[in-house]
Design a protein around this motif. Sequence first.
Motif, short mmCIF file in Angstrom:
data_model
loop_
_atom_site.label_atom_id
_atom_site.label_comp_id
_atom_site.label_asym_id
_atom_site.label_seq_id
_atom_site.Cartn_x
_atom_site.Cartn_y
_atom_site.Cartn_z
N ASP A 1 170.00 148.68 0.13
CA ASP A 1 169.48 147.42 -0.40
C ASP A 1 168.04 147.59 -0.86
OD1 ASP A 1 171.83 146.09 0.15
OD2 ASP A 1 171.18 145.40 2.13
N THR A 2 167.72 146.94 -1.97
CA THR A 2 166.36 146.95 -2.48
C THR A 2 166.11 145.66 -3.25
OG1 THR A 2 164.80 148.08 -3.96
CG2 THR A 2 167.11 148.19 -4.55
N GLU A 3 164.86 145.21 -3.24
CA GLU A 3 164.49 144.02 -4.00
C GLU A 3 163.96 144.38 -5.38
OE1 GLU A 3 161.82 141.65 -1.74
OE2 GLU A 3 163.25 141.26 -0.12
N ASP A 4 163.88 145.68 -5.65
CA ASP A 4 163.40 146.15 -6.96
C ASP A 4 164.59 146.19 -7.91
OD1 ASP A 4 162.65 147.79 -9.17
OD2 ASP A 4 161.03 148.64 -7.97
N ALA A 5 164.61 145.28 -8.88
CA ALA A 5 165.75 145.15 -9.79
C ALA A 5 165.98 146.43 -10.60
CB ALA A 5 165.54 143.97 -10.73
#
Length: 215
Positions: free
Chosen positions: A91-95
């Motif tokens: 998971d990452t919040e960097d699109a």
Amino acid sequence: MSETSAKPAHRSTYRHGALREALLEAGVAMAREGGGPQAIVLREASRRAGVAPNAAYTHFKDREALVQAVARFALARLAATMTAEQEAIADTEDAAVAARARFRAVGAGYIRFAREEPGLFRTAFATQHDVSAVAEPAAAGPTGRSAIELLTDALNGLVDAGLLPPERRSGAEFLAWPTVHGLAYLAADGPLRFLEPAQLDDLTHRLLDMLDRGI
């Protein structure tokens, strides 16, 4: 063991659809065991299913029909392997990082399927009559998306994340697909099949780097 007990058990009745499923399972097993579509024989599928050869024609008009059914199964398994690669992404919040990882996972899953299931890989792509077959519902994975649709989604994600200029998006599937397929084919059928697994892993990573930079 008596002569009677040595024969395959013949079934007089099947629940609706069960015979077709049994024949398909036999065809899939033959493709895996024999290394591709040439190993699929309708009479042998009938024997494995425990029915007379004529019973198979209720569901498959000829050998080619069974081969095509196995090919659609193989394409669905391909899509499932690609989906599994995407689901394993951290998971990452960097699109942008997420979009790039999903794009790379499509290629990694494609090559992994060819290495793990060479018989089904050959069946999937040696028997299709046109490109539409790879996107039909029967060829979809667990998310309802086929292999080509997963690639399309990943490319659209690159555009949305600003990693692929919109003017370069058109037809990008037909650049990415043959690039990855080439390595998959060489790993399954060509000289690269003799490499150690770690060497193929490294080649896969480097090819995806090249494709990532060039797409």
